[in-house]
Design a protein around this motif. Structure first.
Motif, mmCIF file in Angstrom:
data_model
loop_
_atom_site.group_PDB
_atom_site.id
_atom_site.type_symbol
_atom_site.label_atom_id
_atom_site.label_comp_id
_atom_site.label_asym_id
_atom_site.label_seq_id
_atom_site.Cartn_x
_atom_site.Cartn_y
_atom_site.Cartn_z
ATOM 1 N N ASN A 314 0.814 -1.236 0.000
ATOM 2 C CA ASN A 314 0.000 0.000 0.000
ATOM 3 C C ASN A 314 0.837 1.270 0.000
ATOM 4 N N GLU A 315 2.136 1.153 -0.314
ATOM 5 C CA GLU A 315 2.986 2.351 -0.350
ATOM 6 C C GLU A 315 3.773 2.473 -1.660
ATOM 7 N N PHE A 316 4.601 1.501 -1.995
ATOM 8 C CA PHE A 316 5.426 1.642 -3.195
ATOM 9 C C PHE A 316 5.989 0.294 -3.629
ATOM 10 N N THR A 317 6.483 0.278 -4.857
ATOM 11 C CA THR A 317 7.267 -0.841 -5.384
ATOM 12 C C THR A 317 8.370 -0.244 -6.251
ATOM 13 N N GLU A 318 9.587 -0.735 -6.092
ATOM 14 C CA GLU A 318 10.702 -0.240 -6.897
ATOM 15 C C GLU A 318 11.533 -1.418 -7.395
ATOM 16 N N PHE A 319 11.647 -1.520 -8.715
ATOM 17 C CA PHE A 319 12.507 -2.522 -9.335
ATOM 18 C C PHE A 319 13.850 -1.870 -9.669
ATOM 19 N N THR A 320 14.935 -2.546 -9.313
ATOM 20 C CA THR A 320 16.280 -2.051 -9.582
ATOM 21 C C THR A 320 17.015 -3.039 -10.469
ATOM 22 N N LEU A 321 17.434 -2.548 -11.640
ATOM 23 C CA LEU A 321 18.161 -3.377 -12.597
ATOM 24 C C LEU A 321 19.602 -2.893 -12.690
ATOM 25 N N GLU A 322 20.540 -3.784 -12.494
ATOM 26 C CA GLU A 322 21.966 -3.469 -12.684
ATOM 27 C C GLU A 322 22.472 -4.293 -13.855
ATOM 28 N N ILE A 323 22.961 -3.599 -14.877
ATOM 29 C CA ILE A 323 23.402 -4.282 -16.097
ATOM 30 C C ILE A 323 24.824 -3.852 -16.430
#
Length: 329
Positions: A314-323
């Protein structure tokens, strides 16, 4: 699951454990009542005192100690065995799920070739007619830019279908497996933006670097569309939603970092451990296949990169991609 694991699982079911506890409790209560009511230990003591020359009390106490030790040992062994059985059964279930998922993927793969060929045939008139419309519409007309976006999306779909066809033919030699990340990401976000409802604020911050990464342009578009689509679904019931995408470069330029963040419904800790599994989805039936994030994970992993999710319900979602990067443009 084989017969052995099924038998072990049934043996250590909650029902059997409860029955065993009831039997143990009943025997314990009855034996305790008998010992106390009939003064068993007093009579035993008197008997051993009368036959002291036999040293029967020492012998009985030794046997009693043996059985106490044996009981604790059996309890420990039963606990250890039960724990191993639970672990074994869990592994068997997970293995069975992986096999089923693999079978589904194989079944879908057998259909991809024909489906991609059919879609490609239907795409040809779309591209052809879009080109004609674009040529007929003046460049200063707003519709000219809209048609350009349709054409760009059509070209992207054509490349995706080409990639699918090459994959089904086990021949990927003609595919470009790298791209300039900042330019490619910017184009992908421009396309993705057309799918975002006007009620959602769409932002992006792209650090210009000219760096090349070992992922094709089409696969970057697939990744972005998967993540943006998930974010849109997460914001369905949000009045003031936002999606923000950032691209940063590490100081030594060895890696680029892409983050996609939204303030939607979030993902629970239990589900966040499963979201990259094939066919797992948090969406309602008919709204998701459970393949988007699995596909994204596979693309990132093949490039020796990583993808992580940070979320709070109910607050946030963050996807982090390191390439990792391969060279400067």
């Amino acid at each position: 699951m084989n017969e052995t694991s099924r038998l072990l699982k049934n043996s250590f079911s909650k029902k059997n454990i409860i029955i065993a506890l009831i039997i143990f409790t009943a025997i314990f209560l009855v034996s305790t009542y008998v010992f106390i009511h009939f003064d068993t230990f007093d009579k035993f003591y008197e008997y051993t005192r009368e036959h002291e020359d036999w040293e029967l009390d020492e012998l009985i106490l030794g046997i009693f100690a043996f059985f106490i030790s044996l009981s604790f040992s059996l309890f420990y062994l039963s606990y250890t065995f039960g724990k191993k059985v639970v672990e074994f059964t869990k592994n068997e279930i997970e293995q069975q799920k992986r096999v089923q998922a693999s079978q589904k993927l194989q079944s879908m793969g057998s259909m991809l070739g024909g489906l991609a060929h059919s879609l490609n045939n239907h795409l040809v008139p779309i591209i052809t007619l879009s080109k004609i419309l674009k040529d007929d519409i003046p460049k200063n007309n707003p519709s000219h830019d809209d048609i350009s976006k349709v054409l760009e999306a059509s070209y992207g779909l054509r490349d995706i279908l080409k990639q699918v066809l090459n994959f089904t033919r086990a021949d990927n030699s003609n595919l470009t497996n790298s791209c300039q990340i900042d330019e490619t990401l910017e184009n992908a976000l421009n396309l993705a933006k057309t799918t975002v409802p006007s009620s959602i604020k769409f932002e992006s911050e792209i650090e210009k670097s000219g760096l090349i990464i070992p992922i094709s342009r089409i696969n970057i578009e697939i990744i972005i569309f998967n993540l943006i689509t998930n974010a849109i679904h997460a914001l369905e019931n949000k009045k003031a939603g936002f999606i923000k995408t950032t691209l940063k470069v590490l100081e030594d330029k060895s890696k680029i970092v892409i983050k996609v963040r939204d303030n939607g419904c979030g993902i629970s800790k239990e589900k966040s451990d499963l979201i990259f599994d094939p066919f797992f989805t948090t969406k309602e039936q008919g709204k998701g296949t459970g393949l988007g994030l699995s596909e994204t994970f596979g693309i990132i992993k093949s490039a020796k990169g990583t993808i992580k999710v940070d979320s709070k319900e109910n607050e946030f979602t963050e996807f982090t991609l390191e390439i990792p990067t391969i060279r400067e443009y």
